[in-house]
Every structure is written in C-alpha cells, then in structure tokens.
Design an enzyme around this catalytic site. Structure first.
Site, PDB file in Angstrom:
ATOM      1  N   ASP A 103       0.845  -1.196   0.000  1.00 23.37           N
ATOM      2  CA  ASP A 103       0.000   0.000   0.000  1.00 23.37           C
ATOM      3  C   ASP A 103       0.881   1.246   0.000  1.00 23.37           C
ATOM      4  OD1 ASP A 103      -2.152  -1.693   0.207  1.00 23.37           O
ATOM      5  OD2 ASP A 103      -2.361  -1.436   2.378  1.00 23.37           O
TER       6      ASP A 103
HETATM    7  N1  URA Z   1      -1.297  -5.901   3.842  1.00 21.04           N
HETATM    8  C1  URA Z   1      -1.784  -4.648   3.844  1.00 21.04           C
HETATM    9  O1  URA Z   1      -2.826  -4.376   4.426  1.00 21.04           O
HETATM   10  N2  URA Z   1      -1.089  -3.695   3.208  1.00 21.04           N
HETATM   11  C2  URA Z   1       0.080  -3.943   2.570  1.00 21.04           C
HETATM   12  O2  URA Z   1       0.685  -3.032   2.016  1.00 21.04           O
HETATM   13  C3  URA Z   1       0.578  -5.250   2.582  1.00 21.04           C
HETATM   14  C4  URA Z   1      -0.130  -6.210   3.227  1.00 21.04           C
END
Ligand code: URA
Length: 235
Positions: A103
């Site tokens: 993310d």
């Molecule tokens: N899980 C998440 O919620 N975000 C990420 O970036 C990776 C795994």
C-alpha cells in the site's frame, strides 16, 4: 549466442557507442583473446569475458531490494504519485517492476526486477510464499486475538484467511507472517480482531530479509546467495 557489444551494454559496462570504442581499443577479451569486433558472437553461458582485465559475468535478469518508503506507489507508472520504479531510475535499468504491491502508506521490502517468470512464481497464490510484516497497532494484542489471527479470520472473502504466525514483539507491535496476498490483507486481518493498523512494514518475503542498513528509499542489488534464496523453494 549474443553480440559482444550487446552483452557488454546489458551488463552496464557502458553505452553501445562507448562499448564499441572500448572494443576498438582492445579493452575486451573473450576466452583470453582480445576481441575488437562489436558483432562478435559470444556464448553468454560459457565464454569467459573480461573488460579492462576484470571478468564480466552475464546475468539475464537483475534483482534489487528496495526499502519502500511511505508515500510512494507500487507501480511502474502513475499520473499523480511518485512510483517505486522512479526511485530506481539511477540504476539505468528501465524495465524494472515491483514484485507485488505494498500500500502507499506501507514501508519495507519490495523486490524490484525484470524477471517476469520469478515474479509470477512468487505471486502465485498456489505457492504460498511467506511474507513477514511488522505491524503497529493502537491497542495491545491479546494472546486470544493472536490465536484467532493464526487460525484464520473472516475478512469478507469466500474463505477464512490461511493459517498465519503471530509474534508479539511488545503489546502494540507484532510480527505477522502470512502466505497470501489479498488486497489490504494485513489491515483487514487486524480489523477482523478489532485492531487498527497504524504502521506497516514488510521485513521479509520468500526467505529474503530486508537489509537493516537500507533507509526508507534505499535499495541495493541482491547478492548471489539472496538470488538463490528467492528463486529456491518456489518451483
Ligand atoms: N497488507 C496490507 O494491508 N497492506 C500492505 O501493504 C501489505 C499487506
């Protein structure tokens, strides 16, 4: 078989025109003999090539570990945000892409490569590649919630999440190991047990560990051992 000038160029010895000049000057040997012709064909698997006396080993693909900083998107192109590929522009490799996504606000280990086959294998849901996240939460995680996360929780998908591992570092900081990669998976898993994620950092993937010496935004090439680790066990 590959043209000698193309191989040297791919190995970042220099630009095509620089390489041609260097060849003319006799700076390149193949199997102990000086070769000056750019179009000379070499067997990249077996021929011993040197440039200015140093061996040049041919690698078909390149592999970088990036400590992704927050605020950058895991994409090759984006109209508004900075991308992880832009962070590696100085490598001179224009065809790198991230293996999977973190993310925008997530930090940590992101493998960057031009090896589509490896990326495909690492991301295949059938391979169950382990990913380890350091997760910061606002309230302490109870042992009971840790067990729930380990056994599988309902994040609104068809099935519960697969078995996971939880290590409570201190109450509000845990290490979560998962073998899936659903959208926002870690945040959704923590939410399923009533916790909000305030910081998220990936520290390992497929046996490859984030180099503690890399500041956010920093990157380096994988060592031969690390390449073997990331390629091993997923066939
Ligand atoms: N899980 C998440 O919620 N975000 C990420 O970036 C990776 C795994």
């Amino acid at each position: 078989m590959l043209r000698l000038d193309k191989l040297l160029c791919e190995m970042k010895v220099g630009t095509r025109s620089q390489v041609k000049k260097d060849l003319k000057q006799g700076l390149v040997t193949v199997n102990g003999e000086t070769v000056t012709r750019p179009e000379y064909k070499v067997d990249e698997g077996t021929d011993r090539i040197t440039y200015k006396g140093k061996p040049v080993s041919y690698q078909k693909h390149v592999y970088y570990m990036l400590n992704k900083p927050a605020g950058v998107v895991s994409a090759t192109k984006d109209n508004t945000c900075r991308t992880v590929t832009e962070l590696l522009r100085d490598t001179g490799h224009t065809d790198l892409f991230p293996v999977g996504r973190l993310d925008k606000d997530t930090e940590g280990l992101l493998l960057m490569t031009d090896d589509g086959e490896l990326a495909h294998r690492l991301l295949s849901p059938k391979k169950h590649v382990e990913k380890v996240y350091e997760v910061g939460i606002t309230e302490e995680l109870s042992e009971a919630d840790a067990r729930r996360l380990e056994n599988g929780v309902d994040i609104g998908e068809e099935r519960l999440t697969l078995p996971a591992k939880v290590e409570i570092a201190d109450g509000k900081r845990i290490f979560l190991t998962i073998t899936e990669g659903k959208f926002h998976q870690v945040k959704r898993m923590l939410r399923a047990v009533g916790h909000e994620v305030v910081s998220l950092r990936r520290v390992a993937m497929g046996g490859l560990e984030l180099d503690a010496g890399l500041a956010p935004g920093g990157y380096r090439e994988l060592s031969e051992e690390e390449i073997a680790v990331i390629k091993g066990g997923h066939d």
